[in-house]
Design an enzyme around this catalytic site. Structure first.
Site, PDB file in Angstrom:
ATOM      1  N   GLU A  25       0.822  -1.220   0.000  1.00 27.04           N
ATOM      2  CA  GLU A  25       0.000   0.000   0.000  1.00 27.04           C
ATOM      3  C   GLU A  25       0.847   1.257   0.000  1.00 27.04           C
ATOM      4  O   GLU A  25       0.598   2.192  -0.775  1.00 27.04           O
ATOM      5  CB  GLU A  25      -0.935  -0.007   1.209  1.00 27.04           C
ATOM      6  CG  GLU A  25      -1.801   1.240   1.329  1.00 27.04           C
ATOM      7  CD  GLU A  25      -2.693   1.430   0.132  1.00 27.04           C
ATOM      8  OE1 GLU A  25      -2.740   2.553  -0.412  1.00 27.04           O
ATOM      9  OE2 GLU A  25      -3.358   0.452  -0.279  1.00 27.04           O
ATOM     10  N   ASP A  65       0.901   4.128  -2.962  1.00 27.02           N
ATOM     11  CA  ASP A  65       0.574   5.532  -2.724  1.00 27.02           C
ATOM     12  C   ASP A  65       1.714   6.439  -3.178  1.00 27.02           C
ATOM     13  O   ASP A  65       1.487   7.454  -3.855  1.00 27.02           O
ATOM     14  CB  ASP A  65       0.304   5.763  -1.235  1.00 27.02           C
ATOM     15  CG  ASP A  65      -1.001   5.148  -0.770  1.00 27.02           C
ATOM     16  OD1 ASP A  65      -1.819   4.774  -1.622  1.00 27.02           O
ATOM     17  OD2 ASP A  65      -1.199   5.035   0.449  1.00 27.02           O
ATOM     18  N   SER A  78      -7.523   1.445  -3.026  1.00 28.13           N
ATOM     19  CA  SER A  78      -6.215   1.911  -2.571  1.00 28.13           C
ATOM     20  C   SER A  78      -5.471   2.603  -3.700  1.00 28.13           C
ATOM     21  O   SER A  78      -4.583   3.422  -3.458  1.00 28.13           O
ATOM     22  CB  SER A  78      -5.361   0.731  -2.092  1.00 28.13           C
ATOM     23  OG  SER A  78      -5.663   0.392  -0.771  1.00 28.13           O
TER      24      SER A  78
END
Length: 614
Positions: free
Chosen positions: A302, A306, A531
């Site tokens: 994750e 990002d 996400s």
């Protein structure tokens, strides 16, 4: 470390307790009961010496006034639009009364708790306490609860307070919250192992077809679809964007560097220099590759996603990575269950103590709303309202399980075991902008994927549907009063009893969320989920802020009042896609706003035109 305003010594606490007359201690009564979620089971009493970081949420003094300020400064038709509050103003509004502080101090001291510290506004008191003392303080019993996946928490299903404190304390955690803050990413897939949407047709538009490939969607495709391609930033040094990491997720700088070398070479050196802020022992952005153990456990997917998305889309805007850990630290062994604090509170407490915070923050974590006691959800949501009042746009993921799960067996109420849709939190909080996911290109449709076969004949893909729903905790906010009732009416009774038609509905907007090109563990691959769509939408908002700042205008701030009144005109409506979930065909995707794709995907040039900052 977690920055808190002050450490209160025994002497100071005692003095405060004596400063005003103390009411006679009242009998304990149950403050809150929350049913243990069905996927959790008790493994017996918790070790008496297990340490808890306990957070006591005192009733805030003037939250209604803060909320009024939030909506006024976020309403484009209000004279105060864009006149965001300073951190000191926020603290003054949410600070509890002195009487509340005195009475809570007296209760703590009477129970032998003589060391505690405050949040900057003194609306949270933090203590470090063993289970035995916590049980005495709250007249309860803690147990070790195990999730069906094997993870464990130390929790209780109910807790009590002296009667005279019931109206002074909103919530105390960790007690009965079973939320497991987890990333909203569907899975990581090697090249060549992907499921292709049934009936998918490559785009006929030559420009889109040249840069958008369903097998691996890249930054160039995003920039082309959303109109940011070729935009020249004007004042990046006055702009800012950040993303949140929890559960020991942290950016892996070498992987981010390799990704940027491929897709935005000018940004590649920034992979080793962007700011990493560690809170409560969270891990710093990592300068070394993943270890074999970390890779085997999917570590930091994750955080890497990002960072790659945001740096790739927004460079040279300054980027900050927040990594929030658990506290206090302890060694896990066979007699010590794993445990986490409530990370949203820890992060929000840190943010509330900072003079300046980023203009946009992306957060791709959440859990089922029903795993969180209502009192806790409300207080966390109020922390987010404080962030919005300061002029920051907070985006969160809508989730990857549609209306709750793939089939009815996963959509069960904690209260009566009935089949219901399961809204997600914090996606359901009215003070955040919730981002759903879409896939394909011409047209874009709601993101949905069923298990399918890769090219090698093996099953590689899992169920994935853009999160959608209506809160069971938070009522519908006023800014949704035009579009949401109209949508519910058009359902004509469809799914009646499975959802709360009067709840805060989400998502608000959407962005691409299937098969993002992704470099992780030294390998070019793909990843899917909200996400992915959340940092992508956050990046577009940061570019909008660049244009606003250059035009002498305030940044977007809390987006929803503008979005629902006029900003929706700057988004491409999504009208199709599969939403099957909870054993039903899910909420339909319709013309206009819907609780699957919101108002759709951003049209950057049109948004700038609406804001008069082209």
């Amino acid at each position: 470390m977690l920055y808190l305003s002050s450490l209160l010594s025994v002497a100071i606490a005692a003095q405060a307790a004596v400063a005003t007359p103390i009411k006679a201690r009242t009998a304990y009564e149950i403050k809150e009961i929350h049913e243990v979620p069905r996927k959790w089971s008790s493994q017996g009493r918790a070790p008496s010496d297990h340490m808890l970081h306990m957070q006591i949420g005192l009733k805030q003094g003037k939250f209604d006034e803060l909320e009024r300020h939030l909506y006024e400064v976020s309403d484009p038709d209000h004279p105060r639009y864009g006149q965001y509050l300073a951190v000191e103003d926020i603290h003054d509004l949410v600070a509890p009364s002195e009487e509340s502080l005195d009475l809570v101090h007296e209760w703590l001291l009477t129970n032998g708790v003589d060391k505690f510290n405050y949040s900057p506004a003194k609306d949270w008191i933090n203590i470090y306490i063993d289970v035995e003392s916590a049980e005495r303080l709250l007249d309860t019993e803690y147990s070790v609860y195990e999730h069906e996946d094997g993870s464990q928490l130390v929790r209780t299903s109910e807790w009590s307070l002296p009667k005279h404190l019931h109206d002074l304390i909103d919530t105390i955690q960790p007690t009965n919250s079973f939320m497991r803050t987890k990333p909203k990413s569907a899975d990581w897939i090697q090249f060549g192992d992907k499921w292709t949407p049934p009936g998918y047709k490559p785009p006929s538009n030559e420009t889109i077809a040249k840069v958008c490939n369903i097998a691996s969607v890249t930054l160039e495709c995003f920039n082309t679809l959303y109109g940011t391609l070729g935009y020249k930033q004007k004042v990046p040094e006055f702009n800012s964007i950040a993303f949140n990491n929890y559960l020991n997720n942290t950016p892996i700088r070498p992987d981010i560097f390799e990704f940027l070398k491929l897709y935005n070479p000018a940004a590649a050196p920034e992979a080793f220099t962007f700011k990493s802020v560690e809170i409560a022992g969270g891990p710093a952005a990592q300068f070394t590759p993943l270890t074999p153990f970390e890779a085997a456990n999917g570590a930091s997917e994750e955080a890497v996603l990002d960072a790659e998305t945001i740096l790739g889309m927004t460079f040279p805007i300054p980027v900050t990575s927040y990594s929030t850990g658990g506290s206090p630290p302890f060694v896990v062994d066979i007699n010590t269950p794993t445990d986490t604090n409530e990370p949203y509170l820890t992060w929000a407490t840190y943010i509330s103590g900072q003079k300046t915070i980023p203009h946009v923050i992306s957060s791709s974590y959440g859990d089922d709303e029903q795993t969180v006691p209502k009192s806790y959800a409300e207080r966390v949501c109020r922390e987010f309202a404080q962030i919005g009042a300061r002029g920051t746009t907070l985006f969160v993921s809508s989730g990857d399980d549609g209306a709750g799960a793939a089939d009815a067996s996963g959509c069960v109420s904690n209260i009566d075991n009935s089949t219901i849709f399961l809204p997600a939190f914090p996606a359901s909080c009215p003070y955040v902008t919730t981002v759903g996911a879409v896939q394909e290109f011409e047209p874009q449709v709601a993101a949905f994927r069923e298990p399918g076969l890769g090219l090698d004949g093996k099953n590689h893909s899992s169920y994935y549907a853009s999160g959608s729903g209506f809160s069971n905790y938070f009522p519908r906010p006023n800014f949704q009063d035009v579009v949401v009732p109209a949508y519910v009416k058009a359902l004509d009774g469809k799914h009646k009893g499975l959802y709360n038609p009067n709840g805060r509905a989400y998502p608000d907007v959407s962005a691409q969320g299937l098969y993002f090109a992704f470099f992780w563990n030294g390998t070019l691959s793909d990843i899917s989920g909200t996400s992915a769509s959340c940092p992508l939408m956050s990046s577009v908002a940061a570019l909008v802020n660049d244009a606003l700042i250059a035009s002498g205008k305030p940044t977007l701030g809390f987006l929803n009042p503008w979005l629902y009144s006029k900003g929706y005109k700057g988004f491409t409506d999504i009208t199709g896609g599969n939403t099957t979930s909870c054993g039903t065909d899910g909420f339909p995707v319709t013309k206009g706003w819907d609780p699957v794709t919101g108002f759709g995907t951003p049209d950057f040039p049109e948004i700038l035109s609406l804001l008069d900052c082209r």
